[in-house]
Design an enzyme around this catalytic site. Structure first.
Site, short mmCIF file in Angstrom:
data_model
loop_
_atom_site.label_atom_id
_atom_site.label_comp_id
_atom_site.label_asym_id
_atom_site.label_seq_id
_atom_site.Cartn_x
_atom_site.Cartn_y
_atom_site.Cartn_z
N LYS A 1 9.51 -6.11 13.26
CA LYS A 1 9.96 -4.92 12.53
C LYS A 1 11.46 -4.86 12.75
O LYS A 1 11.94 -4.58 13.85
CB LYS A 1 9.25 -3.67 13.07
N GLU B 1 11.65 -2.38 26.80
CA GLU B 1 13.00 -2.28 27.34
C GLU B 1 13.58 -0.99 26.78
O GLU B 1 13.91 -0.91 25.60
CB GLU B 1 13.80 -3.52 26.91
N CYS C 1 22.06 -0.42 26.02
CA CYS C 1 21.21 0.22 27.05
C CYS C 1 21.75 -0.03 28.45
O CYS C 1 21.38 0.67 29.38
CB CYS C 1 19.79 -0.32 26.97
N GLU D 1 21.87 9.65 28.67
CA GLU D 1 22.59 8.47 28.19
C GLU D 1 23.43 8.90 26.96
O GLU D 1 22.89 9.44 26.00
CB GLU D 1 21.53 7.45 27.77
C1 SIN Z 1 20.60 -3.52 25.20
O1 SIN Z 1 19.38 -3.55 25.19
O2 SIN Z 1 21.23 -2.62 24.70
C2 SIN Z 1 21.32 -4.60 25.92
C3 SIN Z 1 21.62 -5.77 25.37
C4 SIN Z 1 22.06 -6.91 26.20
O3 SIN Z 1 22.96 -6.78 27.01
O4 SIN Z 1 21.46 -7.95 26.03
#
Ligand code: SIN
Length: 491
Positions: free
Chosen positions: A185, A262, A296, A394
């Site tokens: 997706k 994640e 993230c 965040e």
């Molecule tokens: C994320 O999931 O925003 C991080 C990406 C990364 O550093 O691979």
């Protein structure tokens, strides 16, 4: 504002249809949604508004492809991934242009993502021939056992917009290495890169049905329901917010799917008095402002020990002033717009809240309507405290709030005072402290004297409400296999 649409060296990489069972298709309803350039808010493409039935068709295509794909050897799958990697490298500049166009990040940042994302195919092409189990001597005399790692089946991969290429390759690479087939997706905000990757999969000779890419905006929730509830899907990998992760987990419970999630982070970034201040400034720039703060793993809670607070702040502010904010394709631009106006609203809210509670803006601090509706200044604030929103949530944007602290004990408590735990960073020259703090931080990944930790070779993932499972590295494949034990009696 001047902003040229990219001219792709290969215009056939620009796709506005979904890729299902080796074909380019529209939604049954013929409905589409608009994709826009965050730098200008201009529409740049339309993509199919897939619905439930369209999604089931994609799942069925992946299911039909699975019996033969699972029988391919690791070496054969390795060659397919390597071919896909080579095509990504050959078309790297076009992929970077698509990333900038739909995501907004600067072209230099997008080029880094393009190479980084291809690296997952290279890495997993090297893992594919090495997916094997153990030989075990059980406790029953005469028995011998072996384990096989078998592909789990059809996987639903739900990807975010902040890395339109890398978050897809990081999931598809291990899935294909293991012998799984996938329905991806694509993110509604940035689907064009995913569709270009599908075209390259086609050219790499990946058999039809093995990789399917679908798009939806208004139907995202119902498409997500199908992907998480359909009994044929055996595994869901999701990168996105903790809030959505909880919903998808609940939905997946109905058929007990294997999951890797994640989710959000709120990374602590700590600079101790004994740190190399220049290195720490560089580290914070790399961590905080990558993708304009929309990752993230971005530093979000930035703790600076009191003796070096002023020195660090002055050097950091000077470094931030050297950046150029603007449309990602413009010469010299280091940082682009945020993904949409809601993202700008959130940064503004965190800045205003910090000002109301006594924080001071050292640089930036404002929306930039002169550049476009999705632009916000790269911002540094001082005098941050634990009462402020920027410490609790965040920000996912270009706000660096500097929080003074006194002792190691105090800062570890502050850093761990969070429901999430994805990444954490700290800077110190004291070796004993480095081990102590690295072990004490409640996160899945720690950067010690570096702000850049992402790499195809290293495990990526979090603890607490940042999710579970690991992507990349030798562990990445484990998320896409099931272990079968075969016990033989030799008595
Ligand atoms: C994320 O999931 O925003 C991080 C990406 C990364 O550093 O691979």
């Amino acid at each position: 504002m001047p902003h040229e649409a990219p001219k792709l060296a290969d215009p056939s990489l620009f796709k506005q249809q979904c890729y299902v069972n080796g074909n380019w298709v529209d939604a049954r309803s013929k409905k589409t949604f608009a994709v826009s350039d965050p730098a200008t808010s201009n529409q740049i493409a339309t993509c199919p508004e897939f619905g439930k039935e369209d999604t089931v068709t994609a799942i069925e295509a992946a299911a039909a492809a699975f019996p033969s794909f699972r029988k391919t050897t690791g070496r054969e799958r390795s060659r397919l991934l390597r071919k896909w990697y080579d095509l990504m490298i050959q078309n790297g500049e076009d992929i970077a242009k698509l990333i900038t166009w739909e995501n907004g990040k600067s072209l230099s940042d997008a080029r880094i993502e393009s190479t980084y994302s291809a690296g997952f195919f290279e890495w997993f092409s090297e893992e594919a021939p090495r997916i094997y189990g153990d030989t075990i001597i059980p406790s029953v005399p005469g028995n011998r056992a072996i384990t096989l790692k078998q592909p789990i089946g059809v996987c639903a991969l739900i990807a975010p917009w902040n890395f339109p290429a890398a978050m897809i390759t990081r999931k598809v690479g291990p899935a294909l290495a293991a012998g799984c087939t996938v329905v991806i997706k694509a993110p509604a905000e940035a689907p064009l890169t995913a569709l270009a990757l599908a075209e390259l999969a086609h050219r790499a000779g990946i058999p039809k049905g093995v990789v399917n890419v679908i798009t939806a905006l208004d139907n995202t929730i119902s498409v997500g329901e199908v992907l998480t509830e359909h009994p044929t899907v055996k595994k869901v990998s999701f990168t996105g917010s903790t809030r959505v992760g909880k919903i998808l987990m609940k939905q997946s419970a109905s058929t007990l799917k294997k999951l890797s999630f994640e989710l959000g982070g709120n990374a602590p970034f700590i600079v101790f008095n004994d740190a190399d201040v220049d290195l720490a400034v560089k580290g914070l720039i790399a961590s905080k402002f990558r993708g304009s703060g929309q990752t993230c793993v971005c530093a979000n809670r930035i703790f600076i020990q009191s003796d070096i607070y002023n020195e660090f702040t002055n050097k950091f502010v000077e470094a931030v002033k050297a950046f150029k904010l603007g449309a990602g394709f413009e010469e010299g631009v280091t940082h682009g717009p945020l993904i949409h106006e809601r993202a700008v609203d959130k940064v503004d809210e965190h800045v205003q809240d910090a000002i109301d509670k006594g924080g001071k803006v050292a640089v930036g601090g404002k929306r930039r309507p002169d550049l476009g509706s999705c632009f916000f200044d790269l911002t540094v604030m001082t005098g941050i405290t634990k009462e402020m929103k920027v410490t609790k949530e965040e920000t996912f944007g270009p706000l660096a709030g500097l929080f003074p602290f006194e002792t190691e004990e105090e800062v570890i408590k502050l850093a761990n005072n969070s429901e999430v735990g994805l990444a954490g960073y700290f800077f110190s020259k004291d070796v004993a402290r480095c081990w102590r703090v690295a072990e004490a931080l409640e996160v899945g990944m720690v950067g010690v004297n570096t702000g850049a930790i992402s790499d195809p070779a290293t495990p990526f993932g979090g603890v607490k409400e940042s999710g579970f499972g690991r992507e990349g590295s030798k562990y990445g494949v484990d998320e896409y296999v099931v272990i079968k034990t075969i016990t033989t009696s030799t008595a």
